[in-house]
Design an enzyme around this catalytic site. Structure first.
Site, short mmCIF file in Angstrom:
data_model
loop_
_atom_site.label_atom_id
_atom_site.label_comp_id
_atom_site.label_asym_id
_atom_site.label_seq_id
_atom_site.Cartn_x
_atom_site.Cartn_y
_atom_site.Cartn_z
N GLY A 30 -5.38 -15.49 -5.99
CA GLY A 30 -6.32 -15.52 -4.71
C GLY A 30 -8.05 -14.44 -5.27
O GLY A 30 -8.82 -15.49 -5.19
N LYS A 277 7.85 -4.43 1.81
CA LYS A 277 8.99 -5.43 3.02
C LYS A 277 8.83 -6.06 4.08
O LYS A 277 8.72 -7.46 4.32
CB LYS A 277 8.09 -7.14 1.70
N LEU A 375 -1.71 -11.99 2.01
CA LEU A 375 -2.15 -13.46 1.66
C LEU A 375 -1.42 -14.14 2.63
O LEU A 375 -2.09 -15.26 3.37
CB LEU A 375 -2.83 -13.59 0.17
N VAL A 376 -0.31 -14.60 2.22
CA VAL A 376 0.70 -15.41 2.91
C VAL A 376 0.54 -16.11 3.70
O VAL A 376 0.84 -17.20 4.75
CB VAL A 376 2.42 -14.45 2.69
N ASP A 497 -40.88 25.49 5.87
CA ASP A 497 -40.05 25.99 6.64
C ASP A 497 -39.46 27.72 6.48
O ASP A 497 -40.37 27.96 5.62
CB ASP A 497 -38.30 24.64 6.40
#
Ligand code: GDG
Length: 724
Positions: A30, A277, A375-376, A497
């Site tokens: 991809g 997984k 992505l699967v 300042d």
């Protein structure tokens, strides 16, 4: 023309050796497709490891020449480097840590050294081709040190980084002995992209705790450079998967596979062999499902593709054996002559085969324990041309944040997975279609090209912001220019300042009284009749009066609430009220009660909640809560709530230093105007100055000022130079 340099561990090419010759096959991943539109154009280039070890110099030359034609440039790694940097530190230290498998981490100093060495090797390769205006886009966990290594030799470069795997919570990340070095490496980027908001906030939290750098609006200030962090979920090449699903090769494969598998309903899972997984958990859930619901036996099969990976490494070998055992047990116990519960393939397939599997599957079981995106599951959805099919998706996958129309499960909850399988198999077609359509619409829109464009757009946004905030170091030459203009002017206006600008910080506020050096400087400045000197501070008027009253000086106190012009009395800048204070005070006291170390400072027209001494992180958390609470409490009161350095200040909205300074700018036109300050409240002063004014910022934070110095002592040097 500036170019874009993509850098990743692997080049998008597969090189094999056939009969002594190298054969090149471009990768279909991809990322390669998405970035194809970039790296193949003009002089753009992709730098990475070609995927094999090539010891021979002649062969290296051949490969380099061949790849150059494809806009690629190889980084050759030795077998030891591959073993230590890639298989070792990347995959056995970072990978388990970032996926919360901390018991699997290998802590090894040698592997860390190799990781550093190889990141430097990549940096050297980039240095060969990088030109000043180029953009560098670095990918993933193998190259976390690279952004800073590039920044070191190219301070102005545009550097983007995308992490493809999860960024762990601080509690996990802090376990790494090299956590600070890793963060420093990443912070060399201008833009850092993550898949999800969770990854991004985990990163910001580690940056806060380990590098001591806060953030606002997803921006962090690092070494005087503003960097941007964002969640940017990666999409797929939607059209590719959609059209593959109607490719003749896909259709004929489907017919063939059906003959083999039979007409049973099908659940599909596709993963690389990896403990992240959740493959054994999935198998156990399927086993329990068959046990509990006998009516589904002989009707549903699981088609499980596991793509081989690192199966010689201990943990992976064990996992493979566990999977083999589970599949054997389930098929042995439940299988029949005409039905196999699990069709298990330990191999990879061509795209048309995957596409046929996606088409055939009634249910996709995507149940990782942790996954950056996954992505699967997206490819499954894009392949469903008839819009039938159900996705069961782990809430631990980045994709679950986008695909809320899937059945979301916790992969540690086997009972829940069993129920989800039943629900998916019984889901009415109409419901399947509605869910599928919603998910398809989203994936079509947020596709890989959208992701690439958005990444580039975010990177250029932050570069433009950096340019707009460019503040030059006040070197001798600029200082001389200021001195010359000062000397030439007949009327001068100088805004100073106090804390942090004229004096250093001191935990005892009384120690900040002007010392002899400062008294001398102020005396010289204020006795010059051409000057109007305005000290413009956040302190109360009594203190300022006591310390500065003896000079011919003008004063703005409490950030612009009180002003004292030359020879005039103190007055407020507009008609201010403080009747809001008791109500807001009650809210703040509630926070002091709950937050040890914090306190409230009361000023005439403002209240300040200080949390400098509160536990890191807790103060910031309370600030978020407090500011959102105050939004309602102050809504009808003409007040503003400002977050500063470990403080939250509530004050009348008419008041700021800029408005006060404006009064002098309008009433006393001068040829020479200068303003010096160090913190965020002085930014209002800088912004209110006319274009020809000199504005000088003390410190490293980004600023609207046009010059910067490192410390208050540099301001003293400048003021001395003016009056010399
Ligand atoms: C990282 C993060 C993140 C799988 N088997 C075959 C095959 N595949 C393809 C799939 C898919 C890809 O491999 C796997 O994508 P994942 O997203 O699951 O994981 P990775 O790319 O390994 O890893 C992950 C991703 O980066 C992107 O940022 O989503 O979380 O770990 O495209 O289709 N392709 C072919 N044959 C196979 O057998 N041709």
């Amino acid at each position: 023309m500036p170019k874009t340099i993509i850098v990743s561990n692997r080049l998008p090419v597969k090189i094999t050796q056939e009969e002594g010759k190298y054969v090149y096959k471009s990768s279909e991943g991809g990322l390669a497709t998405g970035l194809g539109s970039i790296y193949k154009e003009g002089d753009n280039i992709w730098i990475g490891w070609p995927g094999m070890s090539v010891p021979n110099t002649e062969n290296r030359k051949d490969i380099t020449n061949h790849l150059a034609e494809e806009n690629m440039r190889p980084v050759f790694l030795t077998p030891t480097e591959i073993e230590e940097y890639y298989e070792g530190f990347s995959n056995e230290t970072l990978w388990p840590n970032f996926h919360y498998f901390n018991q699997y981490i290998i802590f090894n100093e040698e592997l860390w050294k190799a990781y550093q060495r190889v990141n430097k090797k990549f940096a050297k390769e980039i240095a060969q081709v990088l030109e000043p205006e180029d953009t560098v886009w670095i990918h993933d966990y193998q190259l976390l040190l690279l952004p800073q290594l590039v920044r070191d030799f190219a301070p102005q470069a545009s550097i983007g980084f995308f992490l493809h795997i999860p960024f762990p919570s601080y509690e996990s990340f802090r376990l790494l002995p090299w956590r600070r070095e890793i963060l420093k490496g990443m912070l060399g980027s201008d833009f850092l992209g993550f898949h999800t908001y969770d990854d991004m906030r985990h990163f910001l939290s580690s940056v806060n705790r380990l590098a001591g750098l806060g953030n606002s609006n997803s921006r962090i200030n690092v070494d005087n450079r503003k960097i941007l962090v964002d969640a940017l979920p990666m999409g797929i090449d939607y059209d590719k998967y959609e059209s593959a699903a109607s490719h003749p090769e896909t259709l004929s494969r489907e017919v063939r596979y059906r003959t083999g598998i039979g007409n049973h309903r099908l659940m599909l899972s596709i993963d690389r062999l990896d403990y992240s997984k959740g493959i054994p958990q999935r198998l156990k859930a399927f086993e329990l499902f068959l046990e509990r619901y006998p009516s589904f036996r002989e009707k549903v099969s699981l088609l499980m593709i596991v793509v081989p990976s690192r199966d010689q490494v201990g943990k992976y070998k064990e996992l493979k054996e566990e999977i083999d055992l589970l599949v054997g047990r389930i098929n042995g116990n439940y299988g029949r002559m005409n039905w196999t519960p699990i069709h298990y393939f330990y191999r990879s397939f061509p795209l048309t085969a995957l596409s046929a599997f996606y088409r055939m599957a009634d249910v996709a079981l995507v149940t990782p324990m942790r996954d950056g995106m996954n992505l699967v599951c997206k490819e499954f959805i894009a392949s469903k041309l008839d819009k039938r099919g159900v996705l069961i998706l782990s809430e631990m996958a980045g994709a679950s944040k986008e695909l809320s129309d899937a059945i979301l499960i916790n992969p540690n909850n086997i009972e829940q997975m069993v129920k989800a399988i039943k629900k998916a198999l019984e889901m009415p077609e109409s419901k399947q279609k509605t869910n599928m359509e919603t998910m398809q619409r989203s994936l079509k829109r947020y596709n890989i090209h959208h992701w690439v464009n958005l990444f580039m757009e975010r990177l250029s946004t932050v570069k433009n912001e950096q340019k707009a905030l460019e503040t030059k170091q006040l070197d001798n030459q600029y200082q001389q220019q200021i001195v010359n203009d000062y000397k030439a002017a007949k009327k001068r206006l100088i805004f100073l300042d106090y804390d942090g600008t004229l004096v250093g910080f001191n935990s005892d506020p009384l120690e900040c009284k002007p010392n002899k050096e400062l008294v001398d400087i102020l005396t010289k400045l204020t006795t010059d009749k051409k000057n109007r000197v305005v000290v413009i501070s956040g302190r109360g008027r009594d203190t300022l009066e006591a310390w500065l009253g003896s000079f011919d000086i003008e004063i703005v106190a409490e950030h612009g609430v009180w002003i004292k012009e030359r020879k005039k009395k103190w007055r407020t800048i507009t008609t201010l009220t403080d009747d809001w204070k008791p109500e807001i005070m009650k809210v703040l006291e509630g926070y002091v009660n709950r937050t040890p170390g914090s306190f409230v400072e009361k000023k005439d027209y403002s209240l300040v909640w200080h949390y400098r001494k509160v536990e890191t992180g807790l103060g910031e958390e309370r600030t978020r809560e407090l500011t959102s609470r105050l939004k309602y409490a102050t809504g009808d009161k003409n007040l503003k709530v400002l977050e500063g350095n470990k403080v939250v200040e509530i004050k009348n909205s008419e008041v700021d230093k800029g408005r006060a300074a404006q009064l002098w700018i309008n009433n006393y036109p001068s040829e020479f105007i200068m303003a010096c300050g160090d913190d965020w409240t002085d930014e209002d002063t800088f912004r209110s100055m006319p274009k020809n004014a000199y504005t000088v910022k003390v410190g490293n934070n980004s600023s609207a000022a046009n010059f910067r110095v490192a410390e208050y002592t540099d301001i003293r040097v400048l003021l001395k130079a003016l009056t010399k």
